[in-house]
Write an enzyme that holds these catalytic residues in place. Structure first.
Site, PDB file in Angstrom:
ATOM      1  N   SER A  23      -7.357  -3.554  15.028  1.00  0.00           N
ATOM      2  CA  SER A  23      -8.761  -3.355  15.315  1.00  0.00           C
ATOM      3  C   SER A  23      -9.500  -4.635  15.728  1.00  0.00           C
ATOM      4  O   SER A  23     -10.591  -4.541  16.271  1.00  0.00           O
ATOM      5  CB  SER A  23      -9.455  -2.775  14.080  1.00  0.00           C
ATOM      6  OG  SER A  23      -9.426  -3.716  13.016  1.00  0.00           O
ATOM      7  N   LYS A  28     -15.598 -11.393  13.988  1.00  0.00           N
ATOM      8  CA  LYS A  28     -15.412  -9.938  14.083  1.00  0.00           C
ATOM      9  C   LYS A  28     -16.656  -9.256  13.518  1.00  0.00           C
ATOM     10  O   LYS A  28     -17.131  -9.635  12.436  1.00  0.00           O
ATOM     11  CB  LYS A  28     -14.165  -9.528  13.295  1.00  0.00           C
ATOM     12  CG  LYS A  28     -13.775  -8.057  13.453  1.00  0.00           C
ATOM     13  CD  LYS A  28     -12.522  -7.716  12.656  1.00  0.00           C
ATOM     14  CE  LYS A  28     -12.038  -6.304  12.945  1.00  0.00           C
ATOM     15  NZ  LYS A  28     -10.802  -5.979  12.213  1.00  0.00           N
ATOM     16  N   SER A  53      -4.278  -5.229  11.813  1.00  0.00           N
ATOM     17  CA  SER A  53      -5.427  -5.404  12.711  1.00  0.00           C
ATOM     18  C   SER A  53      -5.692  -6.826  13.150  1.00  0.00           C
ATOM     19  O   SER A  53      -6.537  -7.052  14.018  1.00  0.00           O
ATOM     20  CB  SER A  53      -6.695  -4.850  12.055  1.00  0.00           C
ATOM     21  OG  SER A  53      -6.718  -3.458  12.154  1.00  0.00           O
TER      22      SER A  53
END
Lengths: 487, 496
Positions: B160, B80, B184
């Site tokens: 996210s 990420k 997330s």
């Protein structure tokens, strides 16, 4: 008290002292803290607030704060919290300062001041907390740009807040000197105001005696005791003038302009920042082990007040002399080394008299003294064993200051050894009296004042080395005992 | 076209294949580099790092050849783009970090590389991890590899960690790192039909992970199976002295906890999670999950978590409050974007206005407001008290049960733009996931079935603090029972 047009006024002062913690590493980053390094060379990604960087508390800085709290006879809080104080400025990279707001590590304490009239006055300490210093903005390096040096960013500070207990600029000065002395005794802050390791904000208000506190103004970031005192004097007078002319004091943050010796407004209460304090979620509450605090308490060094009391009781010094000797840890240490096994009062006189005079002339502190405590002690020993007269000793001392040599070697090299051989002294006396037979006659006829003249001549003849006591004894004998003249 | 047989392996299978030398790390990585290119239309990666991946794979091959294999040797991962990676562009999907190449490696990614893993690239996300649909990225939205049959509208992957989830689901990474602040990891895992694990707060170091809300941010893995999650978690965990909130606890062998035996475990079913307007199919899948666990010998127990309804409001005060302060460092002075200006205030205002997207600005404003003088007590302080009460709810519940089973999200994936006009509707996505962030307890999302629209639905298992082992064990049993084998409409190496 200050006299105004309409009567007497009392100045009310509280000080916030920012004391840089003596520590090799910063409060949360591990970066070095050396003063005077090239700009931006003592900066870690944590200090520069790079993404993803996190603070980790420096345990040594906590220890320093706790020691200071203990020395201020203050409450040590076993759980305290670091908060973020949010505001934007380029020398504050994260956009917040990590500080302690509602739960400081040290609570209420006190400091005893030695007042000039010999009394003692107690000043309350409100709190002591740990916080980070900001970096330094440099606005004078470029016509339109500002530069930022982050070397200082993140260095540990202790903010020591006093109660509004101080009543004059003079008291504020005494308080600061005392506080600095305690910090230096502890080794928790070097107290070096020129390098900015001790800075002060002053809260000043005035009132008529007995009335409630007036509205205060805060004077920011003063970096010498003299400026603190000047700023308070000016500010109190300014406030008195305004009130006496029917005005009111607006709560303000002000700056001291040392060049013009005035304070001027920086921002008003309405312009004050909203710092949006909240507990720093990157740091858990700071929890202290009570046993560790007890160990810290036991390990505290002897502090100025205790030392002063000991100097009075153990050495028989006057409280005034003791106060002078304990004001700086190094002076007290020096004195005790000189006094060890010797006459303490004489040691105090040497240290406070000739030594302080010499250091003053040289413009150095006692740490840089050209004469070590051991050397001064040897000099005193030479007086005690009769090798040197007081007068010779002063001469030797001057030579020690100039060369740093041991008194013994100066005595040897210059042949300054006091003459205690009564035969030699007698011979000198005889020569002098013979050369001044007329004056001898006058003396014997009653002109007593000539005695000093003979002593002077004899000392000159012996290059000052004659033992003064022996000279006296033998001279009197010869002038009075042998009225018939020289044998 | 990538080699579909290599891409179809799970992490555990790939690990075993590498160990047996059935294929090399270079072959596996090359296949995945191809997959990363192939799924470009999903916009799951911001910065692919194929050369670095191959170099890391070669190093892994050398260790494998010497018989010195590390636990994750040769396993290709997506990272990420909230994790700082040394020398590799790190964006947090924000314009404001333009050109930012960290000089340091986050603790968690460093641990992964120390375990031999291979970095395929930096995965897209919501800007600063703020969002539940991966539509707030400066680098554009991520598309879910799943689509509703007969409907060509692209769907959100959740957020996210949307890029991480999409990449793992589309077989363009064997696993990925994510971060979970309010769901997330778990919500995008649920939307993309994969496994997402949010460990206990303090289990994985936050050092080097761009902060959104420090007290709520949890690094963790997204994987295709529960076993893979156990393997990843082991490599990512451990006490880090550089993170003061990292827990000094030992790291168990999480894979060993997957015994398949949950007999006698008490599974809490919180009645408060039946929220208004929740689709019947979510309720059904939840009931099915309860039955599967019962069938495996566990004992379902209805429990109460009475403070649940306050979790989301508390979260949307605490998270923005911390974010408003955490994001103050993006000021145009030291790194990233700078809009040159005459005055300092202009520099700040223009840089931040240009650098932050609408959702980030919204949360910074909310956070600044709730911390302001006069509002702090009513908002921030109250939210913290609510947080304490929610924690108490869980402590009480865990006196009676060993873990808690809930839906992961109140819906399946929705179309890009579908909820864009209503931030509150978007925030409701986190309703089931947020409590575990506020309390710090571990939780896993496991795909268990399909919605009426043939989109994946997931269930969540929440456990006691630092008891990821039970969470994984139950997740593994649930996974085995559900036999969720469906693939998205778009997978690398597969038919379009």
């Amino acid at each position: 008290m200050m006299e105004g047009r309409t009567g007497w006024w009392e100045t009310v002062i509280g000080l916030e002292v920012h004391a840089q913690v003596v520590s090799k590493a910063k409060l949360f980053s591990g970066a070095a803290t050396q003063f005077g390094a090239e700009p931006n060379t003592q900066v870690s990604p944590v200090d520069a607030a790079f993404p993803g960087m996190l603070p980790v508390i420096n345990r040594f800085c906590v220890e320093q704060a706790v020691k200071t709290g203990l020395a201020l006879d203050a409450e040590i809080r076993l759980e305290s919290v670091f908060d973020r104080k949010n505001y934007f400025y380029p020398d504050l990279p994260p956009g917040y300062q990590i500080s302690q707001y509602q739960q400081p590590v040290v609570g209420r304490g006190k400091v005893a001041l030695d007042m000039p009239d010999g009394t003692t006055r107690e000043i309350g300490i409100t709190r002591l907390h740990l916080e980070q210093d900001a970096g330094k903005s440099l606005h004078d390096q470029h016509p339109i740009l500002s530069y930022v040096d982050l070397n200082r960013a993140g260095i540990a500070l202790m903010e020591i807040v006093s109660e509004p207990d101080l009543r004059s600029a003079e008291e504020a000065g005494i308080y600061l000197r005392k506080l600095r002395s305690i910090l230096r005794y502890l080794g928790t802050c070097d107290g070096n105001m020129e390098e900015g390791s001790l800075r002060c904000d002053c809260n000043v208000s005035v009132r008529r005696p007995g009335e409630p506190y007036g509205t205060r103004c805060e004077i920011k970031n003063l970096n010498s005791i003299r400026h603190v005192m000047q700023a308070i004097e000016y500010e109190a007078r300014r406030q008195i003038d305004i009130i006496e002319e029917g005005g009111t004091i607006a709560q303000q943050t002000r700056l001291f302009d040392a060049g013009r010796n005035i304070t001027r407004p920086m921002r008003s209460k309405e312009e004050a920042h909203d710092y949006r304090y909240f507990p720093d979620p990157d740091l858990s509450p700071l929890v202290l082990d009570p046993e560790w605090v007890t160990r810290m308490r036991v390990q505290l060094p002897e502090l100025p007040d205790t030392k002063k009391a000991r100097f009075v009781s153990a050495y028989g010094l006057s409280p005034d002399d003791a106060a002078v000797l304990v004001a700086e840890k190094e002076t007290a240490l020096y004195f005790e080394r000189v006094a060890a096994g010797r006459d303490p009062k004489a040691a105090a006189n040497w240290v406070m008299g000739d030594l302080f005079g010499a250091l003053n002339r040289l413009g150095v502190g006692i740490e840089q003294s050209p004469v070590s405590a051991e050397q001064l002690g040897s000099l005193m020993d030479l007086i005690a064993n009769g090798t040197l007269s007081g007068r010779l000793a002063k001469e030797v001392f001057a030579e020690m200051v100039a060369t740093g040599a041991d008194p013994g070697s100066i005595v040897e090299a210059k042949g300054l050894r006091q003459v205690t051989d009564s035969g030699a002294i007698e011979a000198a006396i005889d020569t002098v009296l013979a050369a001044h037979a007329d004056k001898v006659a006058e003396y014997r006829a009653g002109r007593d004042k000539l005695y000093g003249f003979f002593v002077g001549q004899i000392m000159r003849a012996t290059q000052g080395k004659a033992n003064p006591a022996l000279v006296n004894e033998l001279l009197r004998e010869k002038l009075t005992g042998e009225s018939g003249g020289a044998r | 076209m990538s080699d579909p047989s290599l891409l179809a392996l799970t992490l555990a299978e790939a690990r075993d294949g590498l160990a047996r030398r059935s294929f090399s790390a270079r072959e596996l990585t090359a296949a995945y580099n191809g997959a990363v290119s192939e799924i470009e239309p999903l916009n799951a990666y911001i910065t692919p790092t194929p050369e670095q991946a191959l170099a890391m794979a070669d190093a892994a091959d050398q260790r494998l050849a010497r018989g010195e294999a590390l636990p994750l040797d040769g396993i290709p991962l997506a990272v990420k783009d909230l994790y700082c990676t040394k020398g590799v562009l790190t964006t947090a999907a924000s314009h404001i970090l333009d050109g930012f190449r960290p000089t340091y490696e986050s603790t968690v990614t460093d641990k992964l590389w120390q375990s031999g893993a291979v970095m395929l690239g930096k995965a897209n996300l919501d800007e600063f991890a703020m969002g539940s649909s991966n539509t707030t990225s400066w680098y554009g939205p991520v598309e879910n590899p799943w689509r509703r049959p007969g409907d060509n509208r692209p769907l959100v992957p959740g957020g996210s960690s949307g890029g991480s989830a999409a990449a793992v689901a589309a077989r363009a990474a064997l696993a990925a790192t994510g971060t979970d602040t309010g769901g997330s990891i778990r919500q995008p895992a649920s939307f993309c039909g994969i496994v997402g694990l949010k460990p206990t707060y303090g289990r994985c170091s936050r050092w080097g992970v761009v902060a959104y809300a420090s007290s709520l941010d949890h690094p963790g893995p997204l994987t295709r199976t529960v076993r893979d999650a156990a393997i990843m978690l082991k490599a990512m965990s451990g006490h880090d002295p550089k993170d003061s909130t990292s827990a000094p606890v030992a790291v168990p062998d999480f894979e060993a906890a997957l015994t398949g035996d949950i007999r006698g475990l008490r599974i809490g079913v919180p009645k408060e999670y039946r929220v208004d307007g929740m689709p019947a199919e979510i309720e059904e899948v939840w009931q099915q999950g309860v039955e599967w666990l019962r069938a495996a010998g566990a004992e379902p127990v209805e429990i109460g978590l009475p403070m649940t309804k306050y979790a989301l409001p508390a979260y949307y005060i605490i998270a923005p409050a911390e974010a408003s302060s955490n994001l103050a460092r993006y000021d145009g002075v030291r790194f990233g974007l700078r809009v040159e200006s005459e005055t300092l205030d202009d520099l700040y205002e223009l840089t931040r206005a240009a650098g932050f997207g609408a959702e980030v600005r919204r949360r910074v404003l909310i956070g600044t407001y709730v911390l302001s003088a006069g509002y702090y007590d009513a908002y921030y302080l109250k939210a913290q008290r609510v947080r304490t009460l929610i924690t108490r709810d869980f402590v009480t519940a865990f006196e009676r049960v060993d873990c808690i089973l809930t839906p992961t999200a109140p819906s399946a994936a929705f179309a890009i733009g579908e909820k864009a006009e209503d931030p509150i509707a978007m925030y409701l996505n986190d309703v089931f996931t947020v409590p575990a962030n506020l309390t710090g307890v571990p939780a896993i999302a496991v795909p268990v079935g399909l919605s009426g629209d043939a989109l994946p639905l997931g269930l969540q298992i929440i456990g006691r603090a630092f008891d990821e082992e039970t969470v994984l064990r139950v997740g593994d049993v649930l996974e085995s029972a559900a036999q969720f084998r469906c693939l998205p409409s778009f997978v690398a190496g597969g038919p379009r």
